[in-house]
Design a protein around this motif. Structure first.
Motif, short mmCIF file in Angstrom:
data_model
loop_
_atom_site.label_atom_id
_atom_site.label_comp_id
_atom_site.label_asym_id
_atom_site.label_seq_id
_atom_site.Cartn_x
_atom_site.Cartn_y
_atom_site.Cartn_z
N VAL A 1 -17.42 -35.94 -88.04
CA VAL A 1 -17.13 -35.15 -86.85
C VAL A 1 -15.83 -35.63 -86.19
O VAL A 1 -14.99 -34.82 -85.77
N TRP B 1 -13.14 -32.85 -86.69
CA TRP B 1 -13.07 -31.95 -85.55
C TRP B 1 -12.29 -32.50 -84.36
O TRP B 1 -11.66 -31.72 -83.64
N GLY C 1 -8.85 -34.22 -86.27
CA GLY C 1 -8.33 -33.09 -87.04
C GLY C 1 -8.22 -33.41 -88.51
O GLY C 1 -7.45 -34.32 -88.89
N HIS D 1 -14.78 -31.38 -92.63
CA HIS D 1 -15.03 -30.39 -91.60
C HIS D 1 -16.49 -29.92 -91.59
O HIS D 1 -17.15 -29.93 -90.54
N TYR D 2 -16.99 -29.51 -92.74
CA TYR D 2 -18.27 -28.83 -92.77
C TYR D 2 -19.31 -29.47 -93.70
O TYR D 2 -20.42 -29.77 -93.26
#
Length: 593
Positions: free
Chosen positions: A458, A462, A465, A490-491
């Motif tokens: 995270v 996020w 970046g 990211h995911y």
């Protein structure tokens, strides 16, 4: 946070280079590779992976294993190694540089390593004791003519009837098990009966700490030199054991059990959980090891390519260990006329019960016992002084001007090792095995590492970046990593880790020793206290950081999430960030008017 682009490679200035020189660097890439290999290739490759593969569908287990490797293992390995190299800081300062709001992750990882060092070194003490006993004229665990044996003791070599052998194992009366439980551990009735300190294990514990302390005495200079032997010779011994195992009668019977695919096992969610936890356990991710070793790299070292090689080496060693272990188990199965499930075991039972029993069936058992336990000692030492080096690097990076003078770093190392060895004495008491399981289950367990992985993904994906971090890697090595890594940070990685964590919590069952002994209620509270003492550093640090900032809560969050200005290439972003903050402040003032 918006991502930035950086097309030209950055070369640190003279001031940065001088600071890095004072801190220390690897002299060659070989030192970095060997040090990381020693840290990540350990007992988990030998005593955990082969059993999990056999237990969870043989060759079919490779499907979830490599899936977790690609989605979690390699992306997090690359993340940590690149983060250390980019910031040139250890496990704590790297997060202060990248995102001060989550600096607590660094403290959490170092506390986990500290507790892990205290417990992990006890396995080294056990291995040393077996190693010394291997030089006996007759292996003491091969006979029942010892003071610690009971009337029910049975010598496996002289007991070949299947039914009787199985019943003797169920009664825990084999000579090997009695040596382990009654001589080495000298187990008490439970954790509430602490018992006395065992002098021979305490001396082995002291020996382990002295060796590890000497390996880390001069920082990366001594660590790197030690790994030339400790990280390479285990492969020689593993190759010897592999060749010997494959030449034994019944070896292919064991290999069949190890690799024969059972696709139906893939429908069991526990198989996938075992694969995920093995990746975290084996690759030593989310603990700061890779960040520490990466921080001693030169700025333009290709850490991205190195990470791929190291991951391939780790998984390859795990697979090779399976051949070496199960070829011997197949020989035991044929020799004693029992199913291989009766002799296959994971964890300490494999190293200190099954394999010692196997060598008693071989010609020149002392030779094979010495080789095996010497390999276990070297694997353990590598992982142990990697943890100590991580602690030392993180502490000295916090106060470089203080610990860089005189022998203050060496005195800190002595203090750390002395405190750890004193606390480790609890683990060489008669209740030591019970205490060790608490450390292993709560401190270095799957849920703790999964939470650390979620936070790491995270923060990089996020807050800092993922695109910006890819640009930082490009700045160091000259090209961007595969887009896959950006999507993972990211995911994919956080989602998989969240799903795995939820599953583990839903299937939570109270810990038991040998599936029989139930711990008292206060033992579980001690375990949760140890786990929360590390994880609590994350929210505690966030509260402290936000309390020190000024402005509204949103402004404090933004300020505490900004990376340090002195990071390489960060000066290019300062004008853009300042302009964005100026526009936001102007909009807020206009709205107030």
């Amino acid at each position: 946070m918006a991502d930035s682009s950086c097309k030209m490679r950055h070369f640190p200035g003279k001031k940065t280079s001088q600071a890095a020189e004072e801190r220390g660097k690897w002299e060659t890439k070989k030192e970095f590779i060997l040090s990381v290999a020693g840290a990540i290739i350990g007992l988990g490759n030998v005593w955990r992976f082969p059993y999990l593969c056999y237990k969870n569908g043989g060759g079919a287990f490779f499907v979830p294993y490599f899936l977790f490797l690609v989605t979690c293992g390699v992306p997090l390995f690359v993340l940590e190694t690149s983060l250390g190299q980019y910031t040139s800081q250890g496990g704590i300062m790297c997060w202060r540089k990248i995102c001060p709001l989550f600096e607590g992750m660094g403290y959490a990882s170092q506390i986990i390593i500290f507790f892990g060092n205290i417990s992990y070194v006890v396995i080294l003490a056990w291995a040393f004791l077996y190693f010394f006993f291997s030089f006996s004229g007759k292996l003491p665990w091969a006979s029942c003519n010892n003071t610690w044996n009971t009337d029910r003791c049975v010598e496996i070599n002289n007991f070949n009837t299947t039914a009787n052998w199985t019943s003797s194992m169920n009664a825990s009366s084999s000579s090997v098990i009695e040596f382990w439980q009654r001589r080495v551990l000298n187990l008490s009735t439970g954790i509430e009966a602490l018992g006395s300190i065992q002098w021979d294990l305490s001396l082995c514990l002291l020996l382990s700490w002295v060796i590890c302390c000497l390996c880390v005495w001069k920082g990366v200079r001594s660590t790197a030199k030690a790994t030339y032997f400790t990280a390479t010779f285990p492969f020689v011994l593993l190759a010897v054991l592999f060749i010997r195992g494959m030449t034994l009668p019944g070896a292919f019977h064991g290999i069949k059990y190890y690799l024969y695919p059972d696709p139906s096992r893939l429908a069991d969610p526990q198989v996938w959980m075992d694969a995920g936890t093995q990746i975290f356990y084996s690759y030593a991710i989310c603990l700061g090891y890779m960040t520490t070793f990466g921080s001693y790299n030169k700025y333009n070292n290709n850490c991205y390519r190195d990470s791929f090689y190291l991951c391939m080496l780790n998984s390859g060693t795990s697979i090779m260990s399976g051949f070496a272990i199960f070829s011997v188990l197949g020989y035991m199965s044929v020799k004693q006329g029992v199913d291989i499930s009766a002799v296959a075991e994971s964890g300490p039972g494999l190293v200190f019960i099954v394999y010692p029993q196997a060598v008693t069936l071989l010609p020149w058992p002392q030779v094979w016992s010495v080789c095996f336990f010497f390999m276990i000692i070297l694997l353990g030492i590598d992982g142990q002084f990697a943890g100590i080096e991580s602690n030392m690097t993180s502490l000295t990076d916090l106060y470089p001007s203080y610990f860089g003078k005189g022998y203050r770093r060496e005195l800190l190392l002595l203090l750390l090792c002395a405190v750890s060895s004193m606390l480790g004495l609890f683990l060489v008491t008669q209740a030591g095995a019970y205490i060790l399981q608490i450390f292993d289950h709560y401190v270095c367990s799957g849920p703790t590492l999964l939470l650390m992985a979620i936070f790491q993904s995270v923060v990089i994906g996020w807050i800092y970046g993922a695109g910006r971090f890819c640009d930082n890697i490009e700045d160091m090595i000259g090209y961007k990593p595969l887009p896959w890594f950006k999507y993972c940070w990211h995911y994919i990685t956080p989602l998989i880790c969240v799903g795995t964590l939820v599953f583990l919590l839903l299937r939570y069952t109270p810990m038991r020793f040998n599936n029989m002994y139930v711990y008292p209620w206060w033992a579980y509270w001690i375990g949760w206290f140890l786990a929360m003492s590390s994880l609590s550093m994350i929210p505690l640090n966030m509260v402290i950081k936000l309390a020190k900032e000024k402005g509204s809560l949103w402004q404090r969050l933004k300020t505490a999430s900004q990376p340090a200005d002195d990071l390489p290439g960060m000066t290019k972003e300062i004008p853009r960030i300042s302009a964005m903050m100026h526009v936001q402040n102007k909009e807020q003032n206009d709205s107030m008017l």
